[in-house]
Design an enzyme around this catalytic site. Sequence first.
Site, PDB file in Angstrom:
ATOM      1  N   SER A  81      -7.849  10.755   2.034  1.00  0.00           N
ATOM      2  CA  SER A  81      -7.166   9.346   1.131  1.00  0.00           C
ATOM      3  C   SER A  81      -6.152   9.007   1.991  1.00  0.00           C
ATOM      4  O   SER A  81      -6.239   8.525   3.248  1.00  0.00           O
ATOM      5  CB  SER A  81      -7.142   9.349  -0.266  1.00  0.00           C
ATOM      6  OG  SER A  81      -8.269   9.493  -1.069  1.00  0.00           O
ATOM      7  N   HIS A  86       7.950   5.005   1.494  1.00  0.00           N
ATOM      8  CA  HIS A  86       8.676   3.574   1.738  1.00  0.00           C
ATOM      9  C   HIS A  86      10.101   4.038   1.558  1.00  0.00           C
ATOM     10  O   HIS A  86      10.257   4.611   0.580  1.00  0.00           O
ATOM     11  CB  HIS A  86       7.994   2.523   0.735  1.00  0.00           C
ATOM     12  CG  HIS A  86       6.706   2.255   0.842  1.00  0.00           C
ATOM     13  ND1 HIS A  86       6.268   1.415   1.826  1.00  0.00           N
ATOM     14  CD2 HIS A  86       5.620   2.894   0.097  1.00  0.00           C
ATOM     15  CE1 HIS A  86       4.848   1.411   1.511  1.00  0.00           C
ATOM     16  NE2 HIS A  86       4.431   2.160   0.676  1.00  0.00           N
ATOM     17  N   CYS A 101      -8.464  13.318  -2.416  1.00  0.00           N
ATOM     18  CA  CYS A 101      -9.522  13.377  -3.173  1.00  0.00           C
ATOM     19  C   CYS A 101     -10.323  14.457  -2.627  1.00  0.00           C
ATOM     20  O   CYS A 101     -10.796  14.310  -1.285  1.00  0.00           O
ATOM     21  CB  CYS A 101     -10.301  12.272  -3.188  1.00  0.00           C
ATOM     22  SG  CYS A 101     -11.759  12.115  -4.164  1.00  0.00           S
TER      23      CYS A 101
END
Lengths: 144, 144
Positions: A81, A86, A101
């Site tokens: 995934s 940020h 996952c």
Amino acid sequence: MKAHKKNRILRSFGNDHKLSHQSKHLLLELYRCDYQKLNDESFLRCTLNRAAKLAKATVLNLISNKFDPHGVTAIALLAESHISIHTWPESNYSAVDIFTCGQYMLPELASQYLIEALQAEEHYLRVIERNPPAAVVNEMRTVV
Amino acid sequence: MKAHKKNRILRSFGNDHKLSHQSKHLLLELYRCDYQKLNDESFLRCTLNRAAKLAKATVLNLISNKFDPHGVTAIALLAESHISIHTWPESNYSAVDIFTCGQYMLPELASQYLIEALQAEEHYLRVIERNPPAAVVNEMRTVV
């Protein structure tokens, strides 16, 4: 970029919406981080890569963007995934998400590492279970 | 890639952990989608780009990976955070996240568009408020 998926173990082929505890999405807020680290694109790329490895993930691609005058976004595309960082150095804040996952993933280790690497004095972690069908849960994406 | 941040309006410089309703992280599960669309890397890249534009976001970079024999991951790095699509066509399932930070973002429009574009017969959407400091909330990242 191509990646091969193998070791597929499909225990169910139905559209069973059974909750999986192997598909986790961690949302992590990091407060009072070190300004310099949050504004250092190269450091954040290395940190992201290291976090992915700690989570037992395979990094397939890693992109980043440096904002002017400050702020960075770095995102790792994983076989399992993704992880994103940020940063808003001017507020000593970073918003992270770690989505994995797979049966053998350790996203919590990546989270703990990022808290320490960015020297966050406070943090807020939410662990959210995603809801894939059972067939997805029991399938590993392993790259060669 | 460089981007400029302007129109900064800092109403607060403190490490105020005030909840913002302008920093949203949408977690979207898409069930019973169209197999072909979920396995079409080019289609998914275009779809992601269109979803970002509907959300009023600026796409700074877009990466993707096609898995063998099936499955795609596509991620858009936005000036305002990111959108990701991970697909498991064999289970007709896709896991999406849309993270936007800004005053004028419309992530719900992107979500609705993706539901329709991937022909999901069922979906499960969770809208999670991220918790940036107030200074981040009141700042726009605008790129030139």
